[in-house]
Design a protein around this motif. Structure first.
Motif, mmCIF file in Angstrom:
data_model
loop_
_atom_site.group_PDB
_atom_site.id
_atom_site.type_symbol
_atom_site.label_atom_id
_atom_site.label_comp_id
_atom_site.label_asym_id
_atom_site.label_seq_id
_atom_site.Cartn_x
_atom_site.Cartn_y
_atom_site.Cartn_z
ATOM 1 N N ALA A 57 67.212 31.083 65.348
ATOM 2 C CA ALA A 57 68.335 31.147 64.214
ATOM 3 C C ALA A 57 68.301 30.094 63.242
ATOM 4 C CB ALA A 57 69.872 30.726 64.803
ATOM 5 N N THR A 58 67.338 28.948 63.264
ATOM 6 C CA THR A 58 67.457 27.933 62.409
ATOM 7 C C THR A 58 66.488 28.129 61.413
ATOM 8 O OG1 THR A 58 67.238 25.429 62.287
ATOM 9 C CG2 THR A 58 65.584 26.468 63.910
ATOM 10 N N THR A 59 66.857 27.404 60.143
ATOM 11 C CA THR A 59 65.816 27.533 59.338
ATOM 12 C C THR A 59 65.091 26.303 58.850
ATOM 13 O OG1 THR A 59 67.687 27.068 57.615
ATOM 14 C CG2 THR A 59 66.934 29.188 57.976
ATOM 15 N N ASP A 60 65.516 25.272 59.735
ATOM 16 C CA ASP A 60 64.938 23.956 59.637
ATOM 17 C C ASP A 60 63.544 23.758 60.369
ATOM 18 O OD1 ASP A 60 64.234 21.088 60.432
ATOM 19 O OD2 ASP A 60 66.229 20.539 60.048
ATOM 20 N N VAL A 61 62.630 23.478 59.764
ATOM 21 C CA VAL A 61 61.054 23.796 60.261
ATOM 22 C C VAL A 61 60.931 22.702 61.338
ATOM 23 C CG1 VAL A 61 58.866 23.355 59.938
ATOM 24 C CG2 VAL A 61 60.344 24.582 58.204
ATOM 25 N N ASP A 62 61.443 21.344 61.215
ATOM 26 C CA ASP A 62 61.371 20.427 62.364
ATOM 27 C C ASP A 62 62.034 20.588 63.491
ATOM 28 O OD1 ASP A 62 59.698 18.977 60.459
ATOM 29 O OD2 ASP A 62 61.371 17.643 59.628
ATOM 30 N N LEU A 63 63.422 21.121 63.449
ATOM 31 C CA LEU A 63 64.332 21.537 64.386
ATOM 32 C C LEU A 63 63.509 22.657 65.116
ATOM 33 C CD1 LEU A 63 66.798 20.909 65.981
ATOM 34 C CD2 LEU A 63 67.941 22.496 64.471
ATOM 35 N N ARG A 64 62.980 23.645 64.566
ATOM 36 C CA ARG A 64 62.594 24.964 65.373
ATOM 37 C C ARG A 64 61.400 24.457 65.997
ATOM 38 N NH1 ARG A 64 60.817 27.932 60.987
ATOM 39 N NH2 ARG A 64 62.899 29.179 60.875
ATOM 40 N N GLU A 65 60.297 23.364 65.466
ATOM 41 C CA GLU A 65 59.363 22.920 66.230
ATOM 42 C C GLU A 65 59.735 22.206 67.531
ATOM 43 O OE1 GLU A 65 55.633 22.569 67.141
ATOM 44 O OE2 GLU A 65 56.260 23.879 65.474
ATOM 45 N N LEU A 66 60.583 21.229 67.083
ATOM 46 C CA LEU A 66 61.381 20.438 68.444
ATOM 47 C C LEU A 66 61.655 21.532 69.635
ATOM 48 C CD1 LEU A 66 63.093 17.608 66.620
ATOM 49 C CD2 LEU A 66 61.307 17.221 68.108
ATOM 50 N N ALA A 67 62.529 22.687 69.076
ATOM 51 C CA ALA A 67 62.884 23.355 70.156
ATOM 52 C C ALA A 67 61.821 24.395 70.539
ATOM 53 C CB ALA A 67 63.749 24.626 69.388
ATOM 54 N N ARG A 68 60.730 24.621 70.025
ATOM 55 C CA ARG A 68 59.582 25.383 70.572
ATOM 56 C C ARG A 68 58.846 24.513 71.553
ATOM 57 N NH1 ARG A 68 57.768 27.034 65.970
ATOM 58 N NH2 ARG A 68 58.277 29.187 66.078
ATOM 59 N N GLU A 69 58.818 23.179 71.084
ATOM 60 C CA GLU A 69 58.242 22.270 72.307
ATOM 61 C C GLU A 69 58.987 22.005 73.468
ATOM 62 O OE1 GLU A 69 57.514 18.286 70.253
ATOM 63 O OE2 GLU A 69 56.020 19.050 68.903
ATOM 64 N N GLU A 70 60.262 22.073 73.243
ATOM 65 C CA GLU A 70 61.120 21.853 74.499
ATOM 66 C C GLU A 70 60.872 23.326 75.409
ATOM 67 O OE1 GLU A 70 65.824 21.337 75.733
ATOM 68 O OE2 GLU A 70 65.239 21.581 73.701
#
Length: 356
Positions: free
Chosen positions: A67-80
């Motif tokens: 859902a998110t367009t925030d690149v940093d947030l998406r990367e954090l979510a992917r790492e988690e």
């Protein structure tokens, strides 16, 4: 597995509800039973809740990634998500292990029987070594060892010895010791220095309660005779030794360790009850899985399970391929590494059978 976990959670919640409402439980006995069930289920419930939280966190991370367009947030979510994905198999394996049906006999005391096999005097000496090994292991775990019957040789060996080992979890720790134990060493009487191979058999039986099976007195033949072992003036003067024959099966036990005939009879009945109980368990296991060749459950004691090689200071357990070069320490009771490896191995086999 999810459905099974839900059933366990429902059972735990039902028990918790009963314990929280004194009006539901009618007796102290029921309260103690539910309290015991609750405490036994609690570790599994904690692991289930950990598993469910992990699944929810993975779902949340996936939602953020989509859902998110925030690149940093998406990367954090992917790492988690990747971190949780790596943990998932470990938690699931832990859960599966905890779901293995618990052997109700695990907390029981045991009757251990060690007998000399091939090898004559050397095999009898090895019986002494094995009994000392189990005695030292019991001492390290603060268990009590009580000799029931023994048949010594003239050179410090034992043709056979029967003993009870009393302590929490004794059967769970010792149940995989049943089988043929082989020793390779140079006997003291061997002038040429040749290595001899001898063997002794070990049988570990869960101590049976009177409620486990009913023994009819009319099925027993009880003989008394004079003790023949150490015992001072009482030896060969009083008929304190007891021999009991279970007529339907032909199982014979005897005890002459105590001066009191009554105490010897109580000990002998303990062994008889445990042997008959073990025979019933074996029969039930064969009926459930007559194609299984593993010692787990089958109680097969004809198979060579372990070799003690003195020249190489080596102990090898053939069932799991474990080799340790610390024979002297093992014979002094340092057995946890062997027992832990066996427990892990046979738990894995049970898991495999559950998934078939």
């Amino acid at each position: 597995m999810i459905e099974k976990l839900k059933t366990i959670e429902d059972k735990y919640n039902e028990i918790t509800l009963k314990l929280s409402d004194p009006g539901i439980i009618s007796s102290q006995k029921d309260f103690l039973r539910y309290s015991k069930e609750s405490s036994e289920l609690k570790p599994l419930i904690d692991k289930i809740q950990e598993y469910r939280k992990m699944l929810c966190d993975m779902e949340d991370a996936e939602d953020i990634i989509r859902a998110t367009t925030d690149v940093d947030l998406r990367e954090l979510a992917r790492e988690e998500f990747e971190e949780l994905k790596g943990k998932r198999p470990v938690i699931e394996d832990n859960l599966k292990t905890m779901l293995i049906p618990r052997d109700p006999r695990d907390e029981r005391n045991v009757v251990i029987e060690i007998r000399a096999g091939t090898g004559g005097d050397e095999a009898a000496l090895f019986v002494t070594d094995l009994f000392r090994m189990y005695t030292r292991y019991a001492e390290l775990r603060h268990w009590k060892v009580d000799v029931i019957d023994s048949n010594p040789t003239g050179i410090g060996g034992l043709k056979e010895i029967v003993a009870s080992i009393t302590g929490r979890g004794a059967y769970s720790r010792l149940k995989y010791e049943s089988g043929v134990h082989r020793v390779q060493r140079v006997p003291l009487t061997e002038a040429s220095g040749r290595i001899h191979t001898s063997a002794s058999t070990v049988a570990v039986l869960p101590e049976a309660e009177e409620v486990d099976l009913k023994i009819d007195e009319k099925d027993l033949r009880i003989d008394t005779f004079c003790s023949s072992g150490p015992g001072g003036q009482g030896v060969n003067t009083t008929y304190s030794a007891i021999r009991i024959v279970h007529i339907p099966t032909g199982v014979t036990v005897q005890c002459q360790d105590e001066r009191s005939q009554l105490k010897n009879k109580i000990k002998a009945m303990k062994v008889l009850r445990s042997r008959l109980y073990d025979m019933e368990i074996e029969k039930a296991e064969r009926q459930r899985a007559d194609t299984r060749k593993s010692q787990v459950g089958s109680g097969d004691r004809s198979e060579r399970i372990r070799t003690y090689n003195f020249p190489q200071n080596r102990v090898t357990d053939h069932r799991v391929g474990l080799t340790l070069h610390k024979l002297a320490l093992v014979l002094e009771g340092d057995m946890d590494e062997i027992i832990d490896t066996l427990s892990t191995h046979f738990e894995a086999k049970k898991l495999q059978e559950m998934s078939i």
